[in-house]
Write a protein that holds these residues in place. Structure first.
Motif, PDB file in Angstrom:
ATOM      1  N   HIS A 145      -1.927   8.678   0.594  1.00  9.69           N
ATOM      2  CA  HIS A 145      -0.960   7.601   0.797  1.00  9.69           C
ATOM      3  C   HIS A 145       0.273   7.844  -0.060  1.00  9.69           C
ATOM      4  CE1 HIS A 145      -3.608   4.991   3.161  1.00  9.69           C
ATOM      5  NE2 HIS A 145      -4.574   5.303   2.320  1.00  9.69           N
ATOM      6  N   ARG A 169       3.346   3.300   0.974  1.00 12.12           N
ATOM      7  CA  ARG A 169       2.537   2.238   0.400  1.00 12.12           C
ATOM      8  C   ARG A 169       3.288   1.429  -0.659  1.00 12.12           C
ATOM      9  NH1 ARG A 169      -3.291   4.011  -1.679  1.00 12.12           N
ATOM     10  NH2 ARG A 169      -2.059   5.120  -3.250  1.00 12.12           N
ATOM     11  N   SER A 216      -2.252   6.280  -8.434  1.00 11.69           N
ATOM     12  CA  SER A 216      -1.826   5.691  -7.158  1.00 11.69           C
ATOM     13  C   SER A 216      -0.459   6.212  -6.731  1.00 11.69           C
ATOM     14  CB  SER A 216      -1.786   4.166  -7.271  1.00 11.69           C
ATOM     15  OG  SER A 216      -0.713   3.732  -8.085  1.00 11.69           O
ATOM     16  N   ILE A 226       2.737  -0.526  -3.897  1.00 12.32           N
ATOM     17  CA  ILE A 226       1.756  -0.618  -4.980  1.00 12.32           C
ATOM     18  C   ILE A 226       2.165  -1.773  -5.890  1.00 12.32           C
ATOM     19  CG2 ILE A 226       0.701   0.583  -6.935  1.00 12.32           C
ATOM     20  CD1 ILE A 226       1.619   3.225  -5.495  1.00 12.32           C
ATOM     21  N   HIS A 232       0.606  -7.343   3.116  1.00 10.64           N
ATOM     22  CA  HIS A 232      -0.562  -6.965   3.924  1.00 10.64           C
ATOM     23  C   HIS A 232      -0.659  -7.841   5.166  1.00 10.64           C
ATOM     24  CE1 HIS A 232      -4.648  -5.558   4.763  1.00 10.64           C
ATOM     25  NE2 HIS A 232      -5.050  -6.816   4.835  1.00 10.64           N
ATOM     26  N   PRO A 250      -6.442  -3.785   0.375  1.00 12.75           N
ATOM     27  CA  PRO A 250      -6.788  -2.619  -0.440  1.00 12.75           C
ATOM     28  C   PRO A 250      -6.450  -2.875  -1.908  1.00 12.75           C
ATOM     29  CG  PRO A 250      -5.662  -1.941   1.562  1.00 12.75           C
ATOM     30  CD  PRO A 250      -5.524  -3.432   1.488  1.00 12.75           C
ATOM     31  N   HIS A 251      -7.381  -2.539  -2.792  1.00  9.90           N
ATOM     32  CA  HIS A 251      -7.178  -2.869  -4.197  1.00  9.90           C
ATOM     33  C   HIS A 251      -7.942  -1.901  -5.090  1.00  9.90           C
ATOM     34  CE1 HIS A 251     -10.852  -4.972  -2.909  1.00  9.90           C
ATOM     35  NE2 HIS A 251     -11.271  -4.806  -4.161  1.00  9.90           N
ATOM     36  N   ARG A 252      -7.550  -1.924  -6.337  1.00 13.86           N
ATOM     37  CA  ARG A 252      -8.268  -1.182  -7.362  1.00 13.86           C
ATOM     38  C   ARG A 252      -8.311  -2.055  -8.608  1.00 13.86           C
ATOM     39  NH1 ARG A 252      -7.242   5.048  -9.473  1.00 13.86           N
ATOM     40  NH2 ARG A 252      -8.771   4.998 -11.168  1.00 13.86           N
ATOM     41  N   THR A 300       1.313  -1.257   4.380  1.00 11.64           N
ATOM     42  CA  THR A 300       0.261  -0.591   3.617  1.00 11.64           C
ATOM     43  C   THR A 300       0.423  -0.958   2.149  1.00 11.64           C
ATOM     44  OG1 THR A 300       0.289   1.246   5.171  1.00 11.64           O
ATOM     45  CG2 THR A 300      -0.780   1.628   3.054  1.00 11.64           C
ATOM     46  N   LEU A 329      -1.509  -1.488  -1.983  1.00  8.44           N
ATOM     47  CA  LEU A 329      -2.591  -1.287  -2.946  1.00  8.44           C
ATOM     48  C   LEU A 329      -2.318  -2.214  -4.121  1.00  8.44           C
ATOM     49  CD1 LEU A 329      -5.152   0.248  -3.899  1.00  8.44           C
ATOM     50  CD2 LEU A 329      -3.600   1.808  -5.126  1.00  8.44           C
TER      51      LEU A 329
END
Length: 328
Positions: free
Chosen positions: A146, A14, A139, A16, A60, A90-92, A65, A67
């Protein structure tokens, strides 16, 4: 034989991204701008933006992949969150009290020039900075199934931000055993170099301003001397330069035969996205990273807004002129 960045030969790790000063990006297209005049425009393209969000959006789009981690607050933050949710990225998001800022790009379709107006980010509270850092640590842990492949920290910092924010990101990444890419300006890029960032991506103006000298090669080598492992320097229509601590006696330069017309707003973020995909896939060859970054950057210019690239990126990669230059 290497696989072009963005194609499905990666290891699935992933990417990030951390955006400490995100924005709601508004892009207007105008048929000619007259200073002091009144202009009729169509509804702007509105997106959850900020440099790290753009990096995640591009990766993306091409199947990686990702985040995206960022703070968001207020009514503008609610619009930011809604668009991001609709995008499927995908997020936070870390809830904060301050309003998320806005950024406005005016694209003059007649002259080809783009003018950008960035609001300053409002301060975050100490507890909010701690929550942002905790989200990054979580993360990187892989506890959600992930595995992290690379950590990207991008953009400016809001007022009152911790001065060691970007150097701390580098340390968190290295503690987790993954490479760190930092794309920022001013003291932050120097701190990230000292922390041993795996890749820094300033543009020519950011580099010369941060290092206090006009010679791009000399300024990039200063960052290498401070501890950075690689430096990519974007130079607009002139392409991109790459420096590697493992080969301090030369650098690479990549460019297209002819400049492209379009909106350059997200070109640098697309370059970072390409570099992130390559590093996450285990690529360490600086020339390969440079080729992908230059092609994706050029492909971003062909799109109406930041955070996406044209499917012509592979075609553009084949057109690149790459040269090697010995340093004195």
């Amino acid at each position: 034989m290497s696989t072009p960045a963005g194609e499905s030969a990666g290891n699935g790790r992933r990417i990030i991204t951390v955006t400490p000063n995100p924005a709601v990006d508004l892009t207007y297209h105008v048929d000619g701008i007259i200073p002091g005049g009144s202009h009729r425009v169509n509804t702007p393209l509105s997106r959850a933006g900020g440099k790290g969000l753009n990096v995640a959006r591009v990766a993306h789009q091409l199947g990686s992949t990702v985040l995206a981690i960022a703070p968001a607050g207020g009514s503008s933050g609610a619009a930011f969150a809604a668009e991001l949710a609709a995008s499927g990225i995908p997020h936070r998001l870390i809830p904060v009290r301050s309003e998320t800022r806005r950024s406005i790009a005016l694209v003059d379709d007649v002259s080809g020039h783009t003018s950008i107006f960035n609001e300053s980010g409002l301060p975050l509270e100490p507890a909010e900075w701690q929550a942002l850092a905790a989200a990054v640590v979580e993360s990187l842990s892989g506890d959600d199934g992930h595995l992290a492949g690379v950590l990207v920290g991008s953009g400016s910092l809001p007022a009152g931000a911790p001065q060691d924010f970007y150097s701390a990101l580098v340390k968190l990444a290295h503690d987790a055993g993954v490479p760190a890419i930092i794309d920022t300006s001013g003291p932050g890029i120097i701190a990230a170099a000292r922390a041993g960032a795996d890749l820094l991506k300033p543009n020519n103006h950011e580099l010369t301003e941060a290092m206090g000298q006009q010679d791009l090669a000399g300024a990039a080598l200063q960052l290498i001397g401070l501890g950075a492992r690689r430096v990519l320097v974007s130079t607009g229509a002139d392409g991109m330069m790459a420096f590697d601590a493992a080969e301090p006696d030369r650098y690479w330069h990549a460019r297209l035969p002819e400049p492209l017309n379009g909106n350059p707003t997200g070109a640098g973020d697309a370059a970072v996205s390409a570099a992130a995909v390559e590093l996450a896939n285990g690529v360490i060859d600086t020339e390969q990273i440079l080729r992908a970054a230059t092609a994706w950057s050029a492909a971003a210019v062909l799109m109406p807004g930041a955070g996406e690239i044209s499917p012509r990126y592979s075609e553009l990669a084949d057109q690149l002129i790459v040269s090697y230059k010995e340093l004195p």
